[in-house]
Every structure is written in C-alpha cells, then in structure tokens.
Motif scaffolding. Structure first.
Motif, PDB file in Angstrom:
ATOM      1  N   ASN A 247       5.452   1.300 -11.089  1.00 46.48           N
ATOM      2  CA  ASN A 247       5.171   0.016 -11.698  1.00 46.48           C
ATOM      3  C   ASN A 247       3.670  -0.129 -11.882  1.00 46.48           C
ATOM      4  N   VAL A 248       3.289  -0.899 -12.861  1.00 48.10           N
ATOM      5  CA  VAL A 248       1.875  -1.163 -13.100  1.00 48.10           C
ATOM      6  C   VAL A 248       1.655  -2.665 -12.967  1.00 48.10           C
ATOM      7  N   ILE A 249       0.742  -3.051 -12.106  1.00 51.61           N
ATOM      8  CA  ILE A 249       0.450  -4.467 -11.908  1.00 51.61           C
ATOM      9  C   ILE A 249      -0.510  -4.939 -12.996  1.00 51.61           C
TER      10      ILE A 249
ATOM     11  N   VAL B  13       2.685 -18.107   0.455  1.00 49.04           N
ATOM     12  CA  VAL B  13       2.766 -16.838  -0.271  1.00 49.04           C
ATOM     13  C   VAL B  13       2.176 -15.730   0.597  1.00 49.04           C
ATOM     14  N   THR B  14       2.942 -14.652   0.796  1.00 51.72           N
ATOM     15  CA  THR B  14       2.444 -13.516   1.565  1.00 51.72           C
ATOM     16  C   THR B  14       2.402 -12.274   0.673  1.00 51.72           C
ATOM     17  N   ALA B  15       1.678 -11.262   1.131  1.00 48.89           N
ATOM     18  CA  ALA B  15       1.438 -10.072   0.303  1.00 48.89           C
ATOM     19  C   ALA B  15       2.320  -8.893   0.700  1.00 48.89           C
ATOM     20  N   HIS B  16       3.491  -9.160   1.260  1.00 49.47           N
ATOM     21  CA  HIS B  16       4.404  -8.067   1.601  1.00 49.47           C
ATOM     22  C   HIS B  16       4.764  -7.275   0.343  1.00 49.47           C
ATOM     23  N   HIS B  17       4.809  -5.950   0.482  1.00 51.72           N
ATOM     24  CA  HIS B  17       5.065  -5.088  -0.667  1.00 51.72           C
ATOM     25  C   HIS B  17       6.248  -4.169  -0.396  1.00 51.72           C
ATOM     26  N   LEU B  18       6.479  -3.246  -1.318  1.00 44.53           N
ATOM     27  CA  LEU B  18       7.664  -2.393  -1.259  1.00 44.53           C
ATOM     28  C   LEU B  18       7.662  -1.486  -0.036  1.00 44.53           C
ATOM     29  N   ASP B  19       6.498  -0.966   0.335  1.00 44.67           N
ATOM     30  CA  ASP B  19       6.414  -0.118   1.530  1.00 44.67           C
ATOM     31  C   ASP B  19       6.795  -0.913   2.782  1.00 44.67           C
TER      32      ASP B  19
ATOM     33  N   SER C  31       6.541  -7.831  -3.682  1.00 46.49           N
ATOM     34  CA  SER C  31       7.558  -7.054  -2.970  1.00 46.49           C
ATOM     35  C   SER C  31       8.168  -5.916  -3.790  1.00 46.49           C
ATOM     36  N   LYS C  32       7.943  -5.888  -5.099  1.00 43.12           N
ATOM     37  CA  LYS C  32       8.484  -4.780  -5.897  1.00 43.12           C
ATOM     38  C   LYS C  32       7.430  -3.718  -6.211  1.00 43.12           C
ATOM     39  N   PHE C  33       6.219  -3.902  -5.673  1.00 37.71           N
ATOM     40  CA  PHE C  33       5.147  -2.937  -5.906  1.00 37.71           C
ATOM     41  C   PHE C  33       4.866  -2.143  -4.637  1.00 37.71           C
TER      42      PHE C  33
END
Length: 217
Positions: free
Chosen positions: A15-17, A135-141, A174-176
């Motif tokens: 994905n590209v942000i 809002v939190t910065a949780h991501h895919l990892d 969460s999808k990145f």
C-alpha cells in the motif's frame, strides 16, 4: 480484519500512504469528519508522527496527547520534546502527562501498567476538553503481532481477530505495514525518534517482532 487478509497485506501486498487517500478514508469513516474533534496519541515514534502529519495536512480540529514514562532516562524527555515542538510549531493543542513516583510501577507487566496509565490519561483529557474520538497509530504489523500472541495463548475467535476495534478508538493506519509508514516518513521528511528498547527481546511482542515475523516475511 480477517487474519488471512492481514498476512496477505503485510507479506505480499504493498500500500502507498497519501494524504488524499487518508482524507478519503476519514470521509468514509466519519462523513462529518471536519466537525469531529480528534485526540491523537503521539509517542514520538514513526507511526504516531506520521499520523500527526496526516491529520495536520487535513486542517481538521485535533489535539495531541503524550505520556512521558521516564523509563529511558533522557531519551524519554527527548521524545516528549519532539512531540511538543511539533504541536507548538503547528499550533495544535498539546497535553502531556509525566509519570512520577506516585505512579507506582507494579512487579508484574510494565507494558500493561503503561497501557492502563496512558488510556486513563487519554480518557481524562477527552472528558475535560470535549474530544470526540481517540486516535492511535496502530498498524498492520501490530495486528500481526497481536494475533500471534493471542494464538500462542490459545485465544478464542475474538482474540484471533487481532487488535479489537470499538467506537471510542480509531486506528486509521491499521491497514498499512510498518515499512510503508517508514517509507512515507522518509518521503515527507517527517522527524521521529526510535525507541531503542524495541530492539531488545525482553518482551514477547519484541521477540515476535525481531525474531519470528522477519522469518515469516
């Protein structure tokens, strides 16, 4: 998010942000997002600084909350200074909590203690300043790590969905993957700080991050 989708995205798909894509996502999730009052949890790491940059690019009302646990001596203070300077430079309301001796550290899990402390602080700020959404910065990892932790504990179906979502906490990254976040930070020249303790295998999550997941990839 179904776990096979999580594995596909983190191991195969790229994905590209972009700011435009991020705005579309917010408009989809919050049709009146320009009227929402968001509170961002920002630690100073790449994930949360990218999150703050994206929100700042949209010129929508938001505030920043930071917790200084003083667990890494001067490094903890430098994290807070980075976040505070970003907020001041961009005229963003900034709220911080500095852990003191009265916040007794338990003999058990420091991670659970820190999580409970910060969420209690975030909730307090939300109530006092009328922020609608945390809002939190949780991501895919993070999702993958949580899935593997729960799998190892023999979790039920609910645990195997990864980090749970609810109407009070929004996780737009969460999808990145972590790498995609790093790529965006580099492209946009976003300043952030690395937590050197993440390289240590003192905790189960770190062991998975440093040893198991790279082998899966």
């Amino acid at each position: 998010m179904p776990i096979f989708v999580c594995f596909n995205q983190i191991l195969i798909l790229q994905n590209v942000i972009t700011v435009a894509q991020f705005q579309q996502q917010l408009e989809h999730d919050f049709p009146n997002f320009s009227e929402c009052h968001f509170l961002l949890a920002v630690s100073g790491g790449a994930d949360s600084m990218v999150l703050a940059h994206l929100f700042n690019s949209l010129q929508t009302p938001f505030g920043i909350a930071h917790v200084n646990y003083h667990l890494r001596d001067e490094d903890s203070n430098l994290d807070e200074e980075l976040v505070k300077n970003f907020a001041q430079l961009n005229q963003i309301p900034f709220f911080s909590y500095s852990v003191t001796e009265k916040d007794e550290k338990p003999e058990g899990s420091i991670q659970i203690w820190a999580r409970d402390l910060r969420y209690a602080f975030f909730e307090k700020i939300q109530k006092e300043h009328d922020f609608d959404i945390l809002v939190t910065a949780h991501h895919l990892d993070d999702q993958l790590e949580t899935f593997l932790i729960n799998l190892g504990r023999g979790s039920g179906i609910k645990g195997l969905t990864g980090i749970s979502s609810n109407e009070k906490i929004y996780r737009p990254l969460s999808k990145f993957s972590k790498q995609e976040i790093y790529d965006f930070a580099e492209a946009e020249k976003i300043n952030f700080r690395e937590d050197y303790t993440n390289k240590k295998d003192d905790y189960l999550r770190n062991k998975l991050r440093n040893q198991v997941i790279p082998k899966l990839k």
